[in-house]
Every structure is written in structure tokens, then in C-alpha cells.
Design a protein around this motif. Structure first.
Motif, PDB file in Angstrom:
ATOM      1  N   GLU A 408       0.838  -1.210   0.000  1.00 46.84           N
ATOM      2  CA  GLU A 408       0.000   0.000   0.000  1.00 46.84           C
ATOM      3  C   GLU A 408       0.866   1.251   0.000  1.00 46.84           C
ATOM      4  O   GLU A 408       0.528   2.268  -0.594  1.00 46.84           O
ATOM      5  N   THR A 409       2.007   1.159   0.708  1.00 45.39           N
ATOM      6  CA  THR A 409       2.832   2.351   0.891  1.00 45.39           C
ATOM      7  C   THR A 409       3.730   2.636  -0.313  1.00 45.39           C
ATOM      8  O   THR A 409       4.248   3.736  -0.466  1.00 45.39           O
ATOM      9  N   ALA A 410       3.953   1.632  -1.139  1.00 43.45           N
ATOM     10  CA  ALA A 410       4.882   1.832  -2.258  1.00 43.45           C
ATOM     11  C   ALA A 410       4.311   2.861  -3.240  1.00 43.45           C
ATOM     12  O   ALA A 410       3.118   2.839  -3.531  1.00 43.45           O
ATOM     13  N   PRO A 411       5.158   3.776  -3.725  1.00 43.01           N
ATOM     14  CA  PRO A 411       4.656   4.752  -4.695  1.00 43.01           C
ATOM     15  C   PRO A 411       4.298   4.061  -6.007  1.00 43.01           C
ATOM     16  O   PRO A 411       4.941   3.087  -6.396  1.00 43.01           O
ATOM     17  N   VAL A 412       3.259   4.548  -6.646  1.00 43.71           N
ATOM     18  CA  VAL A 412       2.875   3.964  -7.933  1.00 43.71           C
ATOM     19  C   VAL A 412       3.754   4.561  -9.026  1.00 43.71           C
ATOM     20  O   VAL A 412       3.878   5.784  -9.130  1.00 43.71           O
ATOM     21  N   ILE A 413       4.406   3.713  -9.799  1.00 45.61           N
ATOM     22  CA  ILE A 413       5.171   4.191 -10.953  1.00 45.61           C
ATOM     23  C   ILE A 413       4.777   3.341 -12.156  1.00 45.61           C
ATOM     24  O   ILE A 413       4.889   2.116 -12.124  1.00 45.61           O
ATOM     25  N   VAL A 414       4.281   4.008 -13.178  1.00 45.41           N
ATOM     26  CA  VAL A 414       3.799   3.306 -14.367  1.00 45.41           C
ATOM     27  C   VAL A 414       4.413   3.982 -15.574  1.00 45.41           C
ATOM     28  O   VAL A 414       4.538   5.206 -15.601  1.00 45.41           O
ATOM     29  N   PHE A 415       4.822   3.188 -16.561  1.00 44.91           N
ATOM     30  CA  PHE A 415       5.290   3.807 -17.798  1.00 44.91           C
ATOM     31  C   PHE A 415       4.341   3.444 -18.938  1.00 44.91           C
ATOM     32  O   PHE A 415       3.999   2.283 -19.120  1.00 44.91           O
ATOM     33  N   VAL A 416       3.915   4.464 -19.683  1.00 42.72           N
ATOM     34  CA  VAL A 416       3.045   4.254 -20.845  1.00 42.72           C
ATOM     35  C   VAL A 416       3.920   4.358 -22.085  1.00 42.72           C
ATOM     36  O   VAL A 416       4.517   5.396 -22.330  1.00 42.72           O
ATOM     37  N   SER A 417       4.022   3.271 -22.855  1.00 45.15           N
ATOM     38  CA  SER A 417       4.942   3.342 -23.995  1.00 45.15           C
ATOM     39  C   SER A 417       4.240   3.705 -25.293  1.00 45.15           C
ATOM     40  O   SER A 417       4.873   4.143 -26.233  1.00 45.15           O
ATOM     41  N   LYS A 418       2.943   3.486 -25.371  1.00 47.37           N
ATOM     42  CA  LYS A 418       2.221   3.987 -26.552  1.00 47.37           C
ATOM     43  C   LYS A 418       0.735   4.077 -26.231  1.00 47.37           C
ATOM     44  O   LYS A 418       0.275   3.527 -25.221  1.00 47.37           O
ATOM     45  N   MET A 419       0.019   4.756 -27.089  1.00 45.14           N
ATOM     46  CA  MET A 419      -1.438   4.826 -26.961  1.00 45.14           C
ATOM     47  C   MET A 419      -1.991   4.084 -28.168  1.00 45.14           C
ATOM     48  O   MET A 419      -1.500   4.261 -29.275  1.00 45.14           O
ATOM     49  N   PHE A 420      -2.965   3.233 -27.960  1.00 42.91           N
ATOM     50  CA  PHE A 420      -3.554   2.598 -29.140  1.00 42.91           C
ATOM     51  C   PHE A 420      -5.066   2.769 -29.140  1.00 42.91           C
ATOM     52  O   PHE A 420      -5.698   2.857 -28.088  1.00 42.91           O
ATOM     53  N   ALA A 510      -3.945   3.200 -23.015  1.00 41.59           N
ATOM     54  CA  ALA A 510      -2.505   3.335 -22.841  1.00 41.59           C
ATOM     55  C   ALA A 510      -1.904   1.954 -22.626  1.00 41.59           C
ATOM     56  O   ALA A 510      -2.399   1.168 -21.836  1.00 41.59           O
ATOM     57  N   PHE A 511      -0.841   1.682 -23.360  1.00 39.09           N
ATOM     58  CA  PHE A 511      -0.130   0.412 -23.282  1.00 39.09           C
ATOM     59  C   PHE A 511       0.959   0.613 -22.236  1.00 39.09           C
ATOM     60  O   PHE A 511       1.870   1.411 -22.448  1.00 39.09           O
ATOM     61  N   ALA A 512       0.836  -0.042 -21.085  1.00 40.56           N
ATOM     62  CA  ALA A 512       1.684   0.380 -19.977  1.00 40.56           C
ATOM     63  C   ALA A 512       2.157  -0.782 -19.123  1.00 40.56           C
ATOM     64  O   ALA A 512       1.726  -1.919 -19.298  1.00 40.56           O
ATOM     65  N   PHE A 593      -4.507  13.437 -21.671  1.00 41.28           N
ATOM     66  CA  PHE A 593      -3.291  13.804 -20.943  1.00 41.28           C
ATOM     67  C   PHE A 593      -2.006  13.308 -21.605  1.00 41.28           C
ATOM     68  O   PHE A 593      -0.939  13.852 -21.376  1.00 41.28           O
ATOM     69  N   ILE A 594      -2.123  12.235 -22.363  1.00 39.59           N
ATOM     70  CA  ILE A 594      -0.910  11.649 -22.922  1.00 39.59           C
ATOM     71  C   ILE A 594      -0.986  11.680 -24.436  1.00 39.59           C
ATOM     72  O   ILE A 594      -1.981  11.253 -25.015  1.00 39.59           O
ATOM     73  N   LEU A 595       0.068  12.163 -25.073  1.00 41.99           N
ATOM     74  CA  LEU A 595       0.077  12.144 -26.532  1.00 41.99           C
ATOM     75  C   LEU A 595       0.551  10.785 -27.028  1.00 41.99           C
ATOM     76  O   LEU A 595      -0.187  10.047 -27.646  1.00 41.99           O
ATOM     77  N   LYS A 596       1.808  10.442 -26.757  1.00 43.43           N
ATOM     78  CA  LYS A 596       2.287   9.140 -27.223  1.00 43.43           C
ATOM     79  C   LYS A 596       2.810   8.294 -26.071  1.00 43.43           C
ATOM     80  O   LYS A 596       2.509   7.127 -25.965  1.00 43.43           O
ATOM     81  N   SER A 597       3.668   8.882 -25.255  1.00 41.29           N
ATOM     82  CA  SER A 597       4.167   8.112 -24.120  1.00 41.29           C
ATOM     83  C   SER A 597       4.288   9.042 -22.925  1.00 41.29           C
ATOM     84  O   SER A 597       4.347  10.254 -23.094  1.00 41.29           O
ATOM     85  N   ALA A 598       4.297   8.453 -21.729  1.00 40.59           N
ATOM     86  CA  ALA A 598       4.376   9.278 -20.527  1.00 40.59           C
ATOM     87  C   ALA A 598       4.698   8.400 -19.326  1.00 40.59           C
ATOM     88  O   ALA A 598       4.639   7.167 -19.408  1.00 40.59           O
ATOM     89  N   THR A 599       5.026   9.060 -18.234  1.00 42.25           N
ATOM     90  CA  THR A 599       5.235   8.354 -16.992  1.00 42.25           C
ATOM     91  C   THR A 599       4.083   8.741 -16.071  1.00 42.25           C
ATOM     92  O   THR A 599       3.695   9.904 -16.035  1.00 42.25           O
ATOM     93  N   VAL A 600       3.545   7.765 -15.370  1.00 40.63           N
ATOM     94  CA  VAL A 600       2.427   8.034 -14.470  1.00 40.63           C
ATOM     95  C   VAL A 600       2.872   7.647 -13.067  1.00 40.63           C
ATOM     96  O   VAL A 600       3.434   6.567 -12.880  1.00 40.63           O
ATOM     97  N   SER A 601       2.651   8.537 -12.102  1.00 41.70           N
ATOM     98  CA  SER A 601       3.119   8.217 -10.755  1.00 41.70           C
ATOM     99  C   SER A 601       2.272   8.923  -9.708  1.00 41.70           C
ATOM    100  O   SER A 601       1.591   9.898 -10.013  1.00 41.70           O
ATOM    101  N   THR A 602       2.357   8.408  -8.467  1.00 40.76           N
ATOM    102  CA  THR A 602       1.705   9.136  -7.384  1.00 40.76           C
ATOM    103  C   THR A 602       2.699  10.055  -6.696  1.00 40.76           C
ATOM    104  O   THR A 602       2.344  10.794  -5.800  1.00 40.76           O
ATOM    105  N   SER A 603       3.957   9.975  -7.109  1.00 44.35           N
ATOM    106  CA  SER A 603       4.966  10.810  -6.465  1.00 44.35           C
ATOM    107  C   SER A 603       5.470  11.869  -7.442  1.00 44.35           C
ATOM    108  O   SER A 603       5.893  11.527  -8.549  1.00 44.35           O
ATOM    109  N   PRO A 604       5.457  13.136  -7.046  1.00 40.18           N
ATOM    110  CA  PRO A 604       5.957  14.160  -7.972  1.00 40.18           C
ATOM    111  C   PRO A 604       7.475  14.094  -8.130  1.00 40.18           C
ATOM    112  O   PRO A 604       8.043  14.761  -8.986  1.00 40.18           O
TER     113      PRO A 604
END
Ligand SMILES: Nc1nc2c(ncn2[C@@H]2O[C@H](COP(=O)(O)OP(=O)(O)OP(=O)(O)O)[C@@H](O)[C@H]2O)c(=O)[nH]1
Ligand SMILES: [Mg+2]
Length: 1126
Positions: A408-420, A510-512, A593-604
């Protein structure tokens, strides 16, 4: 998808150590999708009879028609081995070069890869590329040598020959990995050396000898290579459904022969044979002429199976084999007319390929929890930034990556490599689902009620007297009932319509992949763009804030709520509530929010991931327009969607106002246009012919003329004479001397610049092209220095810059180039292109572009002259579009040799003048050049001051506009004339291609190549086959339809893949006119028949609406009319 399977997968998603994320990589047509089919069939998603025929993951219609994969798509499978259950997130990728960006998007999300190699074709260009991509992303590969059936059926090799052939293929693959590995080890070693040197500088290392091999010996590389005895190679025929690793045979024979399986494992592959008398396994099969164990125990079995089933169709033998193997074959298969059906029925039971591949994958590929620290640092440090220069909070996130924890405590880190894009009908929320028991019961109840009501109503209609109302049902009442019914129906229809419209909308998923934490539906997250800077954001945001708070806006960061989460199941999606760390997933509702790729996280503090490595350069561009002009808005919207849905396609509006689509190649272009027509814009569109890019350059004066004769003195004189004549063409105020120095004065006569164009050596141009990123970093550093800030540059990048400088110096030798590298003023166009501006102005010392290297030395501050920026801007403009056909320049050096300024007002008076100029300022506003100059010069406050100085001093200057603008224009013009004073040439973009063809069609391949101005570089025979491999280069301009033509002329036997390689000077001079007798004889008076460069140049000029000098009718002797009765 069954409910239980979904439950199972959801449960498995939580067991990080049992997850394998992997992609299938290979050259085009080596059988990736067919192999994926076999794996998918093992989960019962498709029937095993259809495996290999369906190509389930090729879900697009054009993929099925063309038979190639065009996008990467994922599917989750489960597999049980040794009591352990595994979740396999499998991504199939395309092999065609045009779609290599899709491979990058797949590789980023995986920890391992299955590299497939065709047993006949061996290592092909794309095989090397994908191995490199896997290497760059630090993911571990395993090998599948596919299509072994072709060795038996097509090439008709014996089992012994096949063994030698397979050995060669393994050697080829290992050679590629070896070269990747060696370069890395040497690099690391150099780094270590540098560190050691800096830590112990004077420790008496005088007698040290540089031993380059030391690093290689120390490092253990045995893990890297593919070898069957290490268990990372599977031999397969995906189409016939079989595959094996030698482990399987070792197990089998250890029981049969009573030899330990560990011994067999070591000896089954290699130079070992079985001595039947001594009952021993001996070494040296080759020298003693014995059958190697692999042939005797493994291949011979398969060969005899093919022989019995396919070649001889020996029913009895087949039945014997089947019973001895303990298999069950349906009699329907036994009687089938196609022997392949029987074969795959037997083989897929005997040696199921899915079993071999999946067990290898689970054993040999790492789980997400085993991510290496090196990979994490690589993912986290963008561009030139050092990992340790990242803010502390960001560095702490490294632990989260390594833990891969779903706490629960771990920060969420997600990478989106493309949008389809997904059709909204395919979304699980819009799909009709089978009803649950409760729902069925509820519906039944409703139906019963309705039926009862209807019955009651009909009864009351039959005997109205019994009705409660007293039996009077007025027509009005009836009518009103009808009306309300009709209304109901109408509103229903309306809502259906809107629902349909809603359904037509494209949805983006998002493909992530989740790298840390658990992502949940409804969660608030930060979406970080590729340019997001965590250190800036951490300063701007309150400490410990989360995405749920109200926060000030930070550049490249957006707040978003996770709308929906999906499990990717090939053609289908399944909705999920949450996805824990280590899994591949789809996320819905991110398109805003995302054009092609992005990083998604709960931590700034999370840094954006390093951008994907794209191997292909988008080069084919077409202008598109709607068939009906009124549909323009639809096209614009469609292009925007296409841009989002494709990792590689670029969409832009050119200066000319055209909507342009840039793609990686012909096949990619076709797919993009189809998508635009049928999916995103849904209108008819017309596309122009591909717009071919060119570059303009200058060369040294040629020594031979067009008929290859030495240019005698006489002709040289003629040429000089010609140049003199041309002098008269130059407008007033421009002087050109015989050496090509152009001197030009600004209209207000305040400044004079002298510029000369010099061709850069080819190697230098290539260096500049290859080091664009470094140049950009240097430019950024200079910009920071200009604003008195510093940029922290990674030590490794600084070394690379130093290296780049040394290489430039070694390539710019000779009197002409003395001190040139130190005097570089700028690169262009766009500040990082392959052209150089040199500062050869006597007495002017400006800060060097190499400032970042001299930080420690802290040299005395060089003085920047006012308007320094204007000169550079003029150069940028001149290099962006040349005088031949307004295409960018390449490989040209502009040396500024004189720069005189006549500022008549002494500096002491500056202050008072400044005050005055405030009032004078508005006058300038209506001059059109002003805004331009302002843009160019926004950062140079000093130039503004001097401008006002000049304005007042000159008195009548106003009519010429701001001075900086004049200087920019003057510099640009000077560069253009200097360029024209030299022999000019066009450069064409070139493709390389590798064509595999049999001897019979070789001649036809050559014919097509030479017709299209192609040049053969190399021709060799592929070992062990009757194929020739031809390497050739071919201009992009001549390449359209090339692949098709080759395929047609060779009846489908040769199919080339075109890869952009370099720019090449077209040797003919577009401005050439015949002057000598021989030339007249050779080329005719008009000399327009063979001037390829002129043709290209005029075509570009015509397209751009520029003036084209050509005579349409030369000798019109007789008017020709079309006779009707011919
Ligand atoms: N003989 C033989 N043919 C095979 C085998 N595996 C695949 N093929 C054939 O090879 C062709 C290409 O197969 P695909 O699976 O589409 O190849 P791919 O690697 O996915 O191709 P791209 O996705 O376009 O790069 C098809 O015609 C298959 O039937 C095999 O084991 N033996
Ligand atoms: Mg495929």
C-alpha cells in the motif's frame, strides 16, 4: 474469456516472482505471430487446430491480408510447471522495418525477449536490430530457431547437414551478441580506467601498459551466449506445432538408456558420439567421422517422422511410431488427405512447442522483481542528466523500482509506452456479457409480471363493464395513452442514437507497465511528460503533496484520475479493478493527458523515463487533403488522432499550409492512410505523391568535366570567365571576389559582413549528424551560461563531447582549417544541424561552443559583441533553406571573415540616448520586420540597447527598420550568395536494402535496381542455401513501388526491406550547360536528357511554387495535331 481464467490471472498478478513479461522479436516473416498462436492455443483461447493459421494477434484486417504484423499487441497467458503457476504477459511485435518503432514500445515494457530466427534465412538485418534493441534496454533474450521443417522439406538436408547448418546459425547469432557485449565491456573498462586515474593520479603508474583485452577476460560473459546446453535455445517448427529444448530429450533418454540426464545435457549438443560397444559417450565425433549425439538421438527421430508422414506416407510405420510414443491420434486425422494435418496432430502431442518455449521462458527469463540496478538508473536518468544529480527524493525511488513491491505504501510508478485506439464496441463495458444466475432470475420475474399485466389488460378490454373506472374509457384517454407511448418510443430512439454516436468514438488505451505500487481504478495520479523536471517541480510543490490535492500548475505535469484498467488479451480487453507492480496493462481515459508516451506516478519526485530508442527515421512524407474541402475539420481531427495512435508517424502543417504526414516507409504510409480514411477521419482523402527530401551542398571545384575529361587550363579560364560574367547578376551592394568571398552591406550602410562558403569533409558532416544530441546539450549549456546559470552535465557525456571535439579536429586538418574547431560559432539549421558557422573575424573573441569542457579552467571572459546573435540567426535561416530549391543545407561551412560595424555614437552617450529611444520605440512597431527580429533576439538585451543607439545616430535609419533585423537579413543573403559562388550540388536520401534471391531471378533483380539508379555494394551466397544476398543502395526518390516491382519481377521470390541509411551527393551539376565540343556531342544542345539533379531540383521547385527556368518548346517547326482517322 471464462470467469475462472480471469480470476486465476488476477490472482497470479499478485505473485511478482511468478510473472514473466516478454516480447517476441525477429526479422519479418520469421514466424513470431505463428509461434504466438501456438502459445495462445495452449491456453485454450483458440483451437490448437487453428494455431498457426489464424494468426490471432494480427487482429487488423490489413495485417491478415498482407500477412505481416503492423503493431505490437499483448496477451496474458498462464502456465503451470513443476507445481508452480506462472503468468506470462506476452507481446508480439512486428518485424517489418517500417514498424520498428512498435518494437521499441514493446521492448520497454518487458524483462525478457524470445528472439526468433528462421532456420533457412538465418540472421537477417532486423534480427541484428532487435538484438541490439534488447541489449540497449537491458532485457534478457532467449532463442527460438524456427522453421526447421523447411530444412527437411524444402532444402532436403540430411540430419547431419542440418546439424552443421544449425551450428552456423547459432554462431551467427552469438557473433552479434558478442559484438554488442565487447563494445560494452570496453566502454565500461575505459570508464573504470578514467575513475582509477582520477582517484590515484600520481601513484607512479609510469610503467603501466595498456592491455585492452584485460576487461574482456575478467568479465563473465557465458550467460550471454545462446547455447542449447544452457537451456536458452529451442528448436521449433511453429507451423507444425512442435519444438524442443535438449532438456526434454535428455530427460527422455536418461530413462531409456540409463545415463544421468546431467551428462546427457552436457553432451547432447556438441562434438560427442555414442560408443555403443563401450556404452560410453565419447568426444571427437567429427574427427572420427561418427554421428554426433544430437543427430543420432534427436534429429534422426524428427527426420524419420517427416519421412514416414510427409514424404512416404507410410501408414503402418506411422501407426507404429504413434503407439511407441504413447500418443493418441484421431482416425479423422489419420485419414486426412493433407499429410501436414496428421503431422501436426502427432508432433503437437509429442513435442508441443508451447511446452518447450514456456518452460524455457519461466526458467531462463527474469521476473519483474529481478530488475537490475543498472537498468533502473538507465530508465530514470534522462539525456545528459547524471543519476546522482537528480534530487534526493528522486534517487530514493530507485529502491521502489528494485523492490517492485505491491505494498500500500509503495509509490505507484507506471510507464506508458504507446497509446492505441480501440473501437468502443470492443471495450468490455460496452460488450454484451453472459448473464449471471441472479440476473436471469430477475429477468424471468419481470417477464412474468409483464405477461400478467397484459393478460389483465386484455381481460378488461373484453368486458369493459367490469373495469374499476365504471366502464367508460373515452377515446381521449386511449389517445393520450398512445401519445405517451409514442413519446416514450421517440425518446428511446434518441437515446439509442446518442449511444450509437458515442459508440463510434475512438477510445484510446494506454499500453503500460507498473514498475512499483498498485494502480487502482479511480486513483488520482500525476501524468509526467517527457520533459518534466522533478527538481523544479519539487521546489514548486508543497512537501508531501499528493495528486489528490489542489496544486499549482507545474510544466509538463498533469493531474488525472485513472478511469479504467484493462487486462490486455490480444483482440479483447477485460476490465480490472487494480493492477499490482510488475504487470503489463491497459489504462483507459488518458487520451486527454498523454500524446504518445508518458510516466504516471503518485509521487511528484518521479522522473520521466528515458525516451524510447527508435531505430527508424520517419522519412516518407505526403501532403493530404480531403476530397471535399468542407471536410477539413474532420481531417484535422483525424490527423490528430492518428498522431496519437502511432508511435512513429508525425503529423504537421508545413509553412505552405499543407497538412503533411511523415511516415517510416511505404507500407507504414499505406497503413496510416487507411487508418485515416476508415477509422480516424472517416472521409475520403487524397494524398499527394510522396514528398522526397533533398539537401543542398557545395563541393570542391571538380577536376574533370561532364564527359570525364581532365579540365584543361583553357576550360578553367572559361569557367572563371563564366564566373565573371555571373558577377553582373549580383545585385548592387554585393561584391564577390574570385575566391568566393561575398561582402555585403546592410541597407543602412552600418555593417558589412564578408562570408565564404567552404565544403566540409564528408567525415565531418557524418560526425555532426551522428552527434546531434551532444550538440544540443552543448547548445543548452551555452544558453544557460548566457543567463549566468550552470547545467550539470553527466561525466560520460562530457567525455563524449571531448571525444567529438578530438574527432572533429582530426578530420579538419590542413592550412584552411587551422584552429577551426575552436572558432566554431554555431551549428545549423535549428542550432544542431550538419553545417558550421566559423568565426574568422580578426580580433573578435567570443565564448566558445566548447564552454562546457572548459568549466574548470575558467578562461578569461570573452567579450560578446553586440548583434552576435543576429549573425548566428542569419546563418540559421540560410542553412534552413538553400538557394537551389529551398531545401536545408548540409555539409557546408560558412566562414565569417570580416564584420565591420560603423556605430557613430560613442558609448559614453548611451544612457541619455536610451532615454530618448523609449519615446522613439513605438514608431518601429508597425514595421513588419520588428517582430521577427524580436523573436530571434529575445534574449540579447544588449542588442536592444545598441539598436536604439543606432537608430538615433543614423537619423534616417528608421526607414530600413530595426538594425538587428537588417543584420540578420544581410547575413542570410551573404550566406546564400557565398553558397552560390561555389559549385552547388543536390544531395539525395539513400536507402540500403538487402535482397535475398535465388540464382534464377538474380538477373531480374539487377535489372530493377539499375533502372532505379540503385548501386550494388555486395553480393554473396548464403552458406548452406542456394540464395544470394545482395546489398544495395538506392535513392529514396526512386524507391516508390520498388518492393512491389521486385516482388512481381521475381514472382514473389525476392522481397527487399528498405532502411534509410545516409545522404549522398548527386554528382551531376544541376546548373551545368555544355560548353565544349565533346559535351555537345555527348549530351546534345539542350543537355536536359540525363541531368538527374536538374530534374529533381525542378520537381521540388515546381512543388513549392518557385520559378522554374525551362524552355517548353524549342524548335517548333510544325504544329502537330491529333488526327482522328489514324
Ligand atoms: N515452413 C514453416 N513456415 C512457417 C513456420 N512458422 C511460420 N511460418 C510461415 O511464415 C510466414 C510468416 O509467419 P508470421 O508468423 O506471420 O511471421 P511474423 O514473424 O509474425 O511476421 P511479421 O509479424 O510480419 O514480422 C507465414 O506464412 C507462416 O505460415 C514454420 O515453422 N515453418
Ligand atoms: Mg507477426
Amino acid at each position: 474469456m471464462g470467469h475462472t481464467i480471469l480470476e486465476k490471472i488476477i490472482a497470479l498478478q499478485k505473485k511478482t516472482s511468478n510473472i514473466r513479461n516478454l516480447c517476441i522479436l525477429a526479422h519479418v516473416d520469421h514466424g513470431k505471430t505463428t509461434l504466438a498462436d501456438c502459445l495462445v492455443a495452449s491456453n485454450g483461447i483458440i483451437s490448437s487446430r487453428l494455431a498457426g493459421k489464424l494468426r490471432y494477434l494480427d487482429s487488423r484486417e490489413d495485417e491478415q491480408i498482407r500477412g505481416i504484423t503492423m503493431k505490437s499487441s499483448a496477451i496474458s497467458l498462464h502456465y503451470t510447471a513443476g507445481g508452480n503457476e506462472y503468468l506470462i504477459n506476452l507481446i508480439d511485435s512486428p518485424g517489418h522495418v517500417d514498424f520498428s518503432s512498435e518494437v521499441s514500445t514493446a521492448v520497454r515494457l518487458c524483462d525478457g525477449a524470445i528472439v526468433v530466427v528462421d532456420a533457412v534465412e538465418g540472421v537477417c538485418p532486423q534480427t541484428q536490430v532487435v538484438l541490439r534493441q534488447a541489449w540497449l534496454e537491458n532485457i534478457r533474450p532467449v532463442l527460438v530457431i524456427n522453421k526447421i521443417d523447411r530444412l527437411i522439406v524444402e532444402l532436403k538436408l540430411t540430419s547431419q547437414e542440418a546439424y552443421t547448418h544449425l551450428q552456423k546459425i547459432l554462431e551467427q547469432v552469438n557473433a552479434v551478441t558478442g559484438s554488442l557485449f565487447t563494445s560494452k565491456v570496453l566502454e565500461e573498462r575505459a570508464e573504470k580506467d578514467a575513475e582509477a586515474q582520477s582517484s590515484c593520479t600520481e601513484s607512479g603508474s609510469g610503467d603501466q601498459v595498456y592491455d585492452w583485452s584485460a576487461g574482456l577476460e575478467e568479465t563473465d560473459d557465458s550467460d550471454l551466449y545462446f547455447s542449447p546446453d544452457r537451456g536458452n535455445v529451442v528448436f521449433a517448427s511453429a507451423i507444425d506445432g512442435w519444438g524442443f529444448s535438449i532438456h526434454q530429450f535428455a530427460e527422455m533418454y536418461s530413462q531409456k538408456m540409463g545415463i544421468r540426464s546431467s551428462v546427457l545435457l552436457k553432451t547432447l549438443w556438441g562434438d560427442f558420439y555414442l560408443n555403443a560397444k563401450a556404452k560410453k559417450i565419447m568426444k571427437g565425433a567429427q574427427s572420427k567421422g561418427k554421428k554426433p549425439l544430437f543427430v543420432q538421438l534427436v534429429l534422426d527421430n524428427i527426420w524419420s517422422m517427416y519421412d514416414a508422414v510427409v514424404t512416404r506416407r507410410d501408414k503402418e510405420k506411422v501407426e507404429k511410431m504413434v503407439t511407441s510414443l504413447g500418443l493418441k491420434v484421431m482416425s479423422r486425422d489419420l485419414r486426412h488427405s493433407d499429410p501436414k494435418v496428421l503431422l501436426s496432430a502427432i508432433c503437437s502431442q509429442w513435442l508441443p512447442v508451447s511446452q518447450a518455449v514456456l518452460s524455457m521462458v519461466c526458467e531462463k527469463l527474469p521476473s519483474p522483481a529481478e530488475i537490475s540496478a543498472e537498468r533502473v538508473e538507465k530508465l530514470m536518468s534522462v539525456g545528459a542528466r547524471r543519476f546522482d544529480s537528480l534530487p534526493e527524493q528522486t534517487q530514493e525511488l530507485k529502491k521502489a523500482f528494485l523492490d517492485c513491491s505491491a505494498d500500500e505504501t509503495a509509490p505507484v510508478i507506471v510507464f506508458v509506452s504507446k497509446m492505441f485506439a480501440v473501437d468502443s464496441k470492443a471495450l468490455p463495458q460496452n460488450k454484451q456479457r453472459p448473464l449471471t444466475q441472479e440476473e436471469i432470475a430477475q429477468r424471468r420475474e419481470q417477464a412474468r409480471q409483464r405477461h400478467a399485466e397484459r393478460q389483465a389488460a386484455s381481460q378488461s378490454a373484453e368486458n369493459p363493464g367490469s373495469a374499476d373506472t365504471g366502464g367508460v374509457s373515452t377515446p381521449a384517454a386511449l389517445a393520450s395513452g398512445d401519445v405517451s407511448d409514442a413519446l416514450c418510443a421517440q425518446t428511446e430512439a434518441l437515446s439509442v442514437k446518442t449511444a450509437v454516436e458515442e459508440n463510434d468514438k475512438e477510445h484510446f488505451v494506454a499500453f503500460a507497465r507498473v514498475y512499483s505500487g498498485v494502480i487502482r481504478k479511480g486513483q488520482k495520479v500525476f501524468v509526467l511528460g517527457p520533459k518534466y523536471n522533478p527538481s523544479l517541480a519539487l521546489r514548486a510543490l508543497p512537501e508531501g503533496c499528493s495528486a489528490a490535492d489542489v496544486l499549482p500548475s507545474v510544466p509538463h505535469m498533469a493531474l488525472c484520475t485513472v478511469d479504467r484498467l484493462y487486462l490486455l488479451m490480444g483482440r479483447e480487453l477485460e476490465e480490472l479493478e487494480e493492477v499490482p507492480s510488475g504487470n503489463v496493462l491497459g489504462i483507459g481515459g488518458m487520451e486527454e493527458f498523454i500524446l504518445k508516451s508518458a510516466t504516471v506516478s503518485t509521487s511528484p519526485a518521479c522522473p520521466p523515463f528515458t525516451p524510447l530508442n527508435f531505430e527508424a527515421t520517419p522519412i516518407v512524407r505526403v501532403a493530404v487533403e480531403p476530397k471535399h474541402p468542407s471536410e477539413m475539420p474532420k481531417l484535422v481531427r483525424g490527423m490528430r488522432l492518428l498522431n496519437q495512435a502511432d508511435p512513429c508517424a508525425e503529423v504537421l502543417i508545413q509553412e505552405t499550409g499543407e497538412h503533411v504526414l511523415v511516415t517510416a516507409g511505404e507500407v507504414h504510409l499505406q497503413r496510416c492512410l487507411d487508418d485515416l480514411r476508415e477509422r480516424f477521419a472517416k472521409i475520403e482523402i487524397s494524398a499527394s505523391k510522396p514528398i522526397i527530401p533533398f539537401r543542398e551542398t557545395v563541393i570542391r571545384p571538380p577536376k574533370v568535366d561532364m564527359v570525364n575529361e581532365d579540365m584543361g587550363k583553357q576550360q578553367k579560364v572559361a569557367v572563371i570567365h563564366q564566373v565573371k560574367e555571373e558577377q553582373t547578376k549580383y545585385p548592387e551592394g554585393i561584391q564577390v571576389d574570385s575566391t568566393g568571398l561575398v561582402t555585403l552591406t546592410t541597407p543602412n550602410k552600418m555593417a558589412t559582413v564578408g562570408v565564404r562558403a567552404i565544403p566540409l569533409p564528408e567525415e565531418v558532416t557524418r560526425l555532426l549528424e551522428d552527434n546531434v544530441e551532444l550538440i544540443r546539450t552543448m547548445e543548452q549549456f551555452s544558453l544557460f551560461a548566457w543567463e549566468d546559470k550552470t547545467l550539470d552535465i553527466n561525466q560520460k557525456i562530457l567525455e563524449n563531447i571531448q571525444d567529438f571535439k578530438v574527432k572533429l579536429e582530426s578530420n579538419l586538418q590542413g592550412r584552411k582549417w587551422r584552429g577551426a574547431v575552436e572558432h566554431i560559432w554555431a551549428f545549423g539549421p535549428r542550432r544542431c544541424g550538419p553545417n558550421i558557422l566559423l568565426n574568422n573575424v580578426e580580433g573578435y573573441r567570443r565564448p566558445s561552443v566548447w564552454q562546457c569542457l572548459e568549466r574548470e579552467k575558467e578562461t578569461e571572459k570573452a567579450e560578446i559583441r553586440d548583434f552576435d546573435n543576429s549573425i548566428a540567426s542569419g546563418f540559421q535561416l540560410a542553412t534552413l533553406s538553400g538557394p537551389m530549391c529551398e531545401e536545408p543545407l548540409m555539409g557546408v561551412c560558412f566562414s565569417v571573415e570580416t564584420w565591420d560595424m560603423k556605430l557613430s555614437v560613442p558609448l559614453a552617450q548611451k544612457d541619455s540616448i536610451d532615454d530618448d529611444s523609449q519615446a522613439a520605440e513605438p514608431n518601429n512597431d508597425d514595421h513588419s520586420e520588428r517582430s521577427d527580429a524580436h523573436k530571434m533576439n529575445a534574449s540579447s538585451a544588449s542588442s536592444n540597447q545598441s539598436r536604439s543607439r543606432v537608430e538615433v545616430a543614423g537619423g534616417s535609419v528608421d526607414c530600413y527598420g530595426p538594425f538587428s533585423g537588417q543584420l540578420i537579413a544581410a547575413m542570410k543573403e551573404a550566406c546564400r550568395y557565398a553558397f552560390q559562388a561555389k559549385p552547388q550540388r543536390l544531395m539525395a536520401a539513400m536507402y540500403t536494402c538487402e535482397i535475398m534471391a535465388t540464382a534464377e531471378v538474380l538477373g531480374r533483380v539487377y535489372a530493377v535496381l539499375s533502372k532505379r539508379e540503385g548501386r550494388v555494394l555486395q553480393e554473396e551466397m548464403k552458406e548452406g542455401t542456394d540464395m544470394f544476398i545482395i546489398k544495395a543502395v538506392l535513392p529514396v526518390a526512386e524507391s516508390f513501388g520498388f518492393a512491389d516491382e521486385i516482388r512481381k519481377r521475381t514472382s514473389g521470390l525476392a522481397s527487399p526491406q528498405l532502411v534509410f541509411s545516409h545522404w549522398e551527393v548527386i554528382s551531376s551539376d544541376p546548373f551545368w550547360v555544355p560548353t565544349t565540343e565533346e559535351e555537345y556531342l555527348h549530351f546534345g544542345e539542350k543537355a536536359d536528357s540525363s541531368n538527374q539533379a536538374l530534374k529533381y531540383m525542378n520537381a521540388v521547385r515546381r512543388r513549392k511554387g518557385l520559378y522554374v527556368e525551362e524552355k517548353i518548346v524549342e524548335h517548333a517547326e510544325k504544329q502537330r495535331t491529333l488526327s482522328k482517322n489514324k
